[in-house]
Design a protein around this motif. Sequence first.
Motif, PDB file in Angstrom:
ATOM      1  N   LEU A   1      23.897  34.798   8.692  1.00  0.00           N
ATOM      2  CA  LEU A   1      24.277  36.282   8.147  1.00  0.00           C
ATOM      3  C   LEU A   1      24.001  36.320   6.862  1.00  0.00           C
ATOM      4  CD1 LEU A   1      25.447  39.228   8.755  1.00  0.00           C
ATOM      5  CD2 LEU A   1      27.579  38.169   7.980  1.00  0.00           C
ATOM      6  N   ILE A   2      23.329  37.342   6.325  1.00  0.00           N
ATOM      7  CA  ILE A   2      23.193  37.457   4.515  1.00  0.00           C
ATOM      8  C   ILE A   2      23.731  38.862   4.402  1.00  0.00           C
ATOM      9  CG2 ILE A   2      21.409  37.334   2.971  1.00  0.00           C
ATOM     10  CD1 ILE A   2      20.065  35.386   4.538  1.00  0.00           C
ATOM     11  N   ALA A   3      24.750  38.914   3.549  1.00  0.00           N
ATOM     12  CA  ALA A   3      24.996  40.321   3.294  1.00  0.00           C
ATOM     13  C   ALA A   3      24.523  40.727   1.900  1.00  0.00           C
ATOM     14  CB  ALA A   3      26.707  40.217   2.682  1.00  0.00           C
ATOM     15  N   VAL A   4      23.680  41.677   2.222  1.00  0.00           N
ATOM     16  CA  VAL A   4      22.620  42.055   1.003  1.00  0.00           C
ATOM     17  C   VAL A   4      23.409  43.369   0.258  1.00  0.00           C
ATOM     18  CG1 VAL A   4      20.653  43.187   0.749  1.00  0.00           C
ATOM     19  CG2 VAL A   4      20.542  41.263   2.240  1.00  0.00           C
ATOM     20  N   ASN A   5      23.177  43.038  -1.009  1.00  0.00           N
ATOM     21  CA  ASN A   5      23.441  44.332  -2.159  1.00  0.00           C
ATOM     22  C   ASN A   5      22.152  45.295  -2.186  1.00  0.00           C
ATOM     23  OD1 ASN A   5      23.131  45.591  -4.549  1.00  0.00           O
ATOM     24  ND2 ASN A   5      24.907  44.490  -5.247  1.00  0.00           N
TER      25      ASN A   5
ATOM     26  N   ASN B   1      14.948  51.557   3.487  1.00  0.00           N
ATOM     27  CA  ASN B   1      14.293  51.101   4.560  1.00  0.00           C
ATOM     28  C   ASN B   1      14.980  49.670   4.916  1.00  0.00           C
ATOM     29  OD1 ASN B   1      12.363  48.613   3.423  1.00  0.00           O
ATOM     30  ND2 ASN B   1      12.358  50.354   1.911  1.00  0.00           N
ATOM     31  N   GLY B   2      14.504  49.352   6.069  1.00  0.00           N
ATOM     32  CA  GLY B   2      15.223  47.669   6.527  1.00  0.00           C
ATOM     33  C   GLY B   2      14.280  46.705   5.779  1.00  0.00           C
ATOM     34  N   ALA B   3      12.847  46.958   5.490  1.00  0.00           N
ATOM     35  CA  ALA B   3      12.154  45.784   5.220  1.00  0.00           C
ATOM     36  C   ALA B   3      12.607  45.238   3.775  1.00  0.00           C
ATOM     37  CB  ALA B   3      10.808  46.044   5.239  1.00  0.00           C
ATOM     38  N   MET B   4      13.116  46.080   3.022  1.00  0.00           N
ATOM     39  CA  MET B   4      13.522  45.648   1.637  1.00  0.00           C
ATOM     40  C   MET B   4      14.966  44.766   1.754  1.00  0.00           C
ATOM     41  SD  MET B   4      15.342  48.923  -0.052  1.00  0.00           S
ATOM     42  CE  MET B   4      16.751  49.795   0.227  1.00  0.00           C
ATOM     43  N   VAL B   5      15.677  45.351   2.975  1.00  0.00           N
ATOM     44  CA  VAL B   5      16.762  44.388   3.219  1.00  0.00           C
ATOM     45  C   VAL B   5      16.533  43.235   3.574  1.00  0.00           C
ATOM     46  CG1 VAL B   5      19.044  44.607   4.240  1.00  0.00           C
ATOM     47  CG2 VAL B   5      18.266  46.512   3.439  1.00  0.00           C
ATOM     48  N   ALA B   6      15.534  43.103   4.595  1.00  0.00           N
ATOM     49  CA  ALA B   6      15.136  41.736   5.343  1.00  0.00           C
ATOM     50  C   ALA B   6      14.620  40.923   4.294  1.00  0.00           C
ATOM     51  CB  ALA B   6      14.194  42.135   6.470  1.00  0.00           C
ATOM     52  N   TRP B   7      13.965  41.382   3.517  1.00  0.00           N
ATOM     53  CA  TRP B   7      12.968  40.421   2.248  1.00  0.00           C
ATOM     54  C   TRP B   7      14.298  39.906   1.398  1.00  0.00           C
ATOM     55  CZ3 TRP B   7       9.341  37.766   1.396  1.00  0.00           C
ATOM     56  CH2 TRP B   7       8.999  37.286   0.235  1.00  0.00           C
ATOM     57  N   ALA B   8      15.111  40.764   1.009  1.00  0.00           N
ATOM     58  CA  ALA B   8      16.030  40.385  -0.011  1.00  0.00           C
ATOM     59  C   ALA B   8      16.746  39.220   0.785  1.00  0.00           C
ATOM     60  CB  ALA B   8      17.080  41.381  -0.371  1.00  0.00           C
ATOM     61  N   GLY B   9      17.050  39.368   2.152  1.00  0.00           N
ATOM     62  CA  GLY B   9      17.524  38.407   2.703  1.00  0.00           C
ATOM     63  C   GLY B   9      16.723  36.947   2.959  1.00  0.00           C
TER      64      GLY B   9
ATOM     65  N   ALA C   1      21.205  30.454   1.008  1.00  0.00           N
ATOM     66  CA  ALA C   1      22.410  31.178   0.678  1.00  0.00           C
ATOM     67  C   ALA C   1      22.828  31.606   2.155  1.00  0.00           C
ATOM     68  CB  ALA C   1      22.261  32.498  -0.029  1.00  0.00           C
ATOM     69  N   GLY C   2      23.879  32.126   2.350  1.00  0.00           N
ATOM     70  CA  GLY C   2      24.552  32.750   3.592  1.00  0.00           C
ATOM     71  C   GLY C   2      25.939  33.240   3.392  1.00  0.00           C
ATOM     72  N   ASN C   3      26.311  34.035   4.135  1.00  0.00           N
ATOM     73  CA  ASN C   3      27.657  34.602   4.372  1.00  0.00           C
ATOM     74  C   ASN C   3      28.529  34.362   5.364  1.00  0.00           C
ATOM     75  OD1 ASN C   3      25.840  36.651   2.564  1.00  0.00           O
ATOM     76  ND2 ASN C   3      27.818  36.326   1.483  1.00  0.00           N
ATOM     77  N   GLY C   4      29.756  34.004   5.161  1.00  0.00           N
ATOM     78  CA  GLY C   4      30.679  34.076   6.530  1.00  0.00           C
ATOM     79  C   GLY C   4      30.819  35.431   6.928  1.00  0.00           C
ATOM     80  N   LEU C   5      31.477  35.413   8.405  1.00  0.00           N
ATOM     81  CA  LEU C   5      31.630  36.622   9.187  1.00  0.00           C
ATOM     82  C   LEU C   5      32.812  37.325   8.460  1.00  0.00           C
ATOM     83  CD1 LEU C   5      31.144  35.520  12.605  1.00  0.00           C
ATOM     84  CD2 LEU C   5      29.502  36.688  11.398  1.00  0.00           C
ATOM     85  N   ASP C   6      33.492  36.791   7.432  1.00  0.00           N
ATOM     86  CA  ASP C   6      34.580  37.649   6.852  1.00  0.00           C
ATOM     87  C   ASP C   6      34.056  38.435   5.597  1.00  0.00           C
ATOM     88  OD1 ASP C   6      33.729  35.366   5.491  1.00  0.00           O
ATOM     89  OD2 ASP C   6      35.889  34.946   4.832  1.00  0.00           O
ATOM     90  N   VAL C   7      32.788  38.523   5.328  1.00  0.00           N
ATOM     91  CA  VAL C   7      32.302  39.190   4.057  1.00  0.00           C
ATOM     92  C   VAL C   7      32.588  40.680   4.179  1.00  0.00           C
ATOM     93  CG1 VAL C   7      29.837  39.340   5.108  1.00  0.00           C
ATOM     94  CG2 VAL C   7      30.246  39.450   2.517  1.00  0.00           C
ATOM     95  N   ALA C   8      33.052  41.370   3.063  1.00  0.00           N
ATOM     96  CA  ALA C   8      33.518  42.618   3.088  1.00  0.00           C
ATOM     97  C   ALA C   8      32.323  43.532   2.826  1.00  0.00           C
ATOM     98  CB  ALA C   8      34.498  42.974   2.335  1.00  0.00           C
TER      99      ALA C   8
END
Length: 359
Positions: free
Chosen positions: A116-120, A317-325, A333-340
């Motif tokens: 999981l990657i939590a994206v700004n 759009n979703g592509a920019m989020v996927a690309w940042a990921g 990088a990656g995030n735990g499932l507890d990311v807020a």
Amino acid sequence: MTGQAPAIILGIETSCDETAAAIVMRDESGRGTIRSNVVRSQLDEHAAFGGVVPELAARAHVEWLDHIIAQAVDEAGIDLSDIDAVAATAGPGLIGGVLVGLTTGKALAAALGKRLIAVNHLEAHALTARLTDGIKFPYLMLLVSGGHSQFVLVRGVGDYQRWGGTIDDALGEAFDKVAKLLSLGHPGGPEVERIARDGDARRFKFPRPLLREARLDFSFSGLKTAVRLQAEAIAPLTRQDVADIAASFQAAVTEIVATRSRQALQRLQAEWPDMAPQLVVAGGVAANRSIAAALAAVAEDMGVRLVVPPIALCTDNGAMVAWAGAERLALGAGNGLDVAARPRWPLDMPDMKVSEDAA
Ligand code: KG4
Ligand code: ZN
């Protein structure tokens, strides 16, 4: 970064009034390819209210997100199990919507056993030009959307310096409010631009707030008030009056954006004298031809490379989020499932730095 394994990323975006999902591939050389990019805009749901209603937005995301993700996977010609990571916007934005997307992303990541990657959301806008144009760091980004107006120095993934922002309304918001007070439709930017074509931009001299100050900040609420007072003073408005006000308003904001951008680019050249200066524009207001032309003129005059991604990738759009990921994943990088989920999340926070907490 080069030499990374290729990756397939699902991106999920729900922070405002677009329900969006996309599949983006990143190859070992670091190049990205958009395999699908599905956006469902909620314009109809909010039209009657003249703006985005957070509660309605969250409900529409709940109703549509699963379908949009399924469509994105289907159009990409892959199986959900083929993805390597799920990237979801975790903020900033309308918290109800962010929660819908992030929670869905967490559930998918957990069920599939993927990262999981939590994206700004702002980072996603900031990195889009690397997907579309392969631009190298550092560069200056001007983000002008319905929710944001800011200059950000983009030094690397997770490495941002905010140089200025708006002290009141965002630029897109100013367009939307002016459209509303002129009884034009929502979203207001395209409506103001359309009718301004028939107007006389010199008929009204609207203020250029803050422009004489050196700071790289924007202020649009005084301008909006000046527009309202002018409209009231000559009411009832003919179509020509509306066109003239719209054109005069657009001329004011164009001058503000162009002047501020010139100042920001001067700072860029002073701080990075050995770098070929680059300016990236993001956000829905990038679609405005008057503003785009003024920015192109400034860039040309200053010898700056100007990158404006296709408008469908400037707006949410979703592509920019996927690309940042994808960019974060390539750095481990990656995030735990507890990311807020976070309603506020400025780009220059220390927690934007790439961390490998789930790696
Ligand atoms: O980036 P965006 O699609 O959504 C977010 O706010 O995140 O930006 C939407 C904003 C709206 O305020 C809209 O009025 C403005 O961008 N906009 C424009 C134009 N097209 C969209 N503003 C001025 N001129 C336009 N042609
Ligand atoms: Zn946005």
